[in-house]
Design an enzyme around this catalytic site. Structure first.
Site, PDB file in Angstrom:
ATOM      1  N   HIS A 115     -56.152  89.290  -0.944  1.00  0.00           N
ATOM      2  CA  HIS A 115     -55.807  89.424  -2.366  1.00  0.00           C
ATOM      3  C   HIS A 115     -55.339  88.104  -2.950  1.00  0.00           C
ATOM      4  O   HIS A 115     -54.676  87.314  -2.272  1.00  0.00           O
ATOM      5  CB  HIS A 115     -54.740  90.502  -2.578  1.00  0.00           C
TER       6      HIS A 115
ATOM      7  N   ASP B  75     -53.661  88.156  -5.965  1.00  0.00           N
ATOM      8  CA  ASP B  75     -52.453  88.395  -6.764  1.00  0.00           C
ATOM      9  C   ASP B  75     -51.208  88.153  -5.919  1.00  0.00           C
ATOM     10  O   ASP B  75     -51.244  88.234  -4.686  1.00  0.00           O
ATOM     11  CB  ASP B  75     -52.449  89.815  -7.359  1.00  0.00           C
TER      12      ASP B  75
ATOM     13  N   GLU C 195     -53.459  94.054  -5.033  1.00  0.00           N
ATOM     14  CA  GLU C 195     -52.906  94.530  -3.765  1.00  0.00           C
ATOM     15  C   GLU C 195     -51.416  94.756  -3.908  1.00  0.00           C
ATOM     16  O   GLU C 195     -50.861  95.686  -3.338  1.00  0.00           O
ATOM     17  CB  GLU C 195     -53.171  93.520  -2.646  1.00  0.00           C
TER      18      GLU C 195
ATOM     19  N   GLU D 270     -53.596  89.081   5.778  1.00  0.00           N
ATOM     20  CA  GLU D 270     -52.162  89.290   5.517  1.00  0.00           C
ATOM     21  C   GLU D 270     -51.335  88.521   6.540  1.00  0.00           C
ATOM     22  O   GLU D 270     -51.732  88.400   7.704  1.00  0.00           O
ATOM     23  CB  GLU D 270     -51.813  90.779   5.606  1.00  0.00           C
TER      24      GLU D 270
ATOM     25  N   HIS E 182     -42.619  87.420  -0.430  1.00  0.00           N
ATOM     26  CA  HIS E 182     -41.989  88.081  -1.583  1.00  0.00           C
ATOM     27  C   HIS E 182     -40.606  87.491  -1.903  1.00  0.00           C
ATOM     28  O   HIS E 182     -39.920  87.982  -2.791  1.00  0.00           O
ATOM     29  CB  HIS E 182     -41.876  89.606  -1.388  1.00  0.00           C
TER      30      HIS E 182
HETATM   31 ZN   LIG Z   1     -50.245  90.379   0.936  1.00  0.00          ZN
END
Ligand SMILES: [Zn+2]
Length: 390
Positions: A81, A83, A148, A177, A363
């Site tokens: 992804h 995003d 995602e 990932e 994150h």
């Molecule tokens: Zn991810």
């Protein structure tokens, strides 16, 4: 290629590998979910030059990319992804999250770990492999979404539906990932637990705390049932999965007043479950417990991911061999962690693995990746292609 940016001072003097240069380009795009900005265009341009057939697939407000080189099977697919999650407070970052910077061997920027550096490594690995093997076996594909980190409604799931409709199958899928824990390649994920959400409403009768016989307190009535849910052993897991876990994430009740018995109680909970139970079995057991305690209630269920598992086979072996060759690390298979888009790809029968950089800062504020991991990751991806399609 000369890379010019406001952060040039921070990265000058470094020998820019292809993967680092492409990573920097992608990291400069403020692609906060579900916006792709121009990440997929940047990738598609490179892939088109390497002989890929490019097929943008936009659903709703989500950009997706399906790119394929070759028409035959088997199909090896890189998935990922473009995003990223929101930055959080900008003043908490030591540098602009969308002006990537290298400090002390670490590349900082939103998406550096999750997962733009992996996207860059996939593109560069494919370019190199194709240059060496213009007539490789089968096909190489890219399935890239910009949805995602958001609701995941118009992303991978829709691309997979489209591919299924035309009977276009993926044999092996590598999701980029960030799977690694303490060093590159130490963990690959060969499955994920299922995720089942429930919103429970327990109904009582509002009243005055001084007249409890005229009311029914849903907090009191639900307490024993909730305690039992928390103590229940749902299964013991298996060779690949830890035991199923039940977690309450929210409880709401009460009017804020000290003298009012509330009329309702809301409880939000989640199961992360193994392949030893099904979502239907979990639902049934929750209902049995709540019924046993005589509660008046309803539950809204939402199954957000089915569990999947790729047992040891061609794809796992190809990845383990490549990681060992490049890094000397014996990789470990794991199914822990959150859900990923692998949950949409695995049900088509594809073998699915997740393999990427370290996930320690994903994150977070000041998300970063070790810049020295980018070229080895590229080498690993290229060797996996060698192992399967050369
Ligand atoms: Zn991810």
């Amino acid at each position: 290629m000369d890379y010019i940016s406001p952060t040039q001072h921070a990265i000058s003097g470094m020998n820019h590998s292809d993967t680092l240069s492409l990573s920097l380009e992608l990291l400069q795009q403020p692609s906060v979910t579900p916006v792709d900005h121009t990440c997929q265009t940047i990738m598609a341009d490179r892939l088109a030059k390497a002989g890929f057939h490019i097929e943008p697939m936009r659903f709703g407000d989500v950009d997706n990319l399906w790119a394929r080189r070759g028409t035959e099977g088997p199909v090896f697919c890189f998935a990922g992804h473009t995003d990223v999650v929101p930055t959080g407070r900008l003043d908490a970052w030591n540098s602009d999250p969308f002006a990537p910077e290298i400090r002390d061997g670490k590349l900082y920027g939103r998406g550096s770990a999750d997962m733009k550096t992996a996207l860059a490594a996939m593109v560069v690995a494919s370019e190199r492999f194709v240059a060496k093997h213009p007539d490789h076996k089968g096909s190489i594909a890219f399935l890239i979404t910009s949805d995602e980190e958001g609701p995941a409604v118009n992303g991978t799931v829709k691309v997979i539906e489209t591919l299924e409709e035309r009977n276009e199958k993926i044999t092996w899928c590598l999701v980029g990932e960030p799977s690694s824990t303490s060093k590159l390649g130490d963990i690959v994920k060969n499955g994920r637990r299922g995720s089942l959400n429930g919103v429970l409403h327990v109904h009582g009768k509002q009243g005055h705390v001084a007249y409890p016989h005229l009311a029914r307190n849903p907090i009191h009535e639900a307490s024993a049932a909730l305690a039992e849910l928390c103590q229940t052993v749902w299964d013991n897991g298996n060779e690949y999965f830890p035991a199923t876990s039940f977690q309450i994430s929210n409880i709401h009740s009460g009017t804020g007043a000290t003298n009012v018995i509330p009329g309702t109680l809301e409880v939000i909970f989640n199961f992360r479950y193994s392949t030893e139970v099904t979502a239907e079995q979990l639902k049934q057991r929750v209902h049995e417990i709540l019924d046993k305690h005589g509660l008046q209630y309803e539950i809204d269920w939402n199954l957000s991911g089915l569990p999947f598992l790729t047992p040891v086979g061609e794809l796992v072996n190809a990845a383990q061999t490549a990681i060992l060759n490049v890094t000397g690390t014996e990789t470990e298979l794991s199914t822990s962690g959150g859900t990923s888009d692998g949950r949409f790809i695995a049900p088509t029968g594809a073998q699915v693995l997740e393999l990427g950089v370290l996930n320690a800062t994903i994150h977070q504020i000041n998300e970063h990746v070790d810049v020295h991991d980018l070229d080895p990751l590229t080498d690993i991806y290229e060797q996996i292609l060698e192992n399967l399609l050369a």
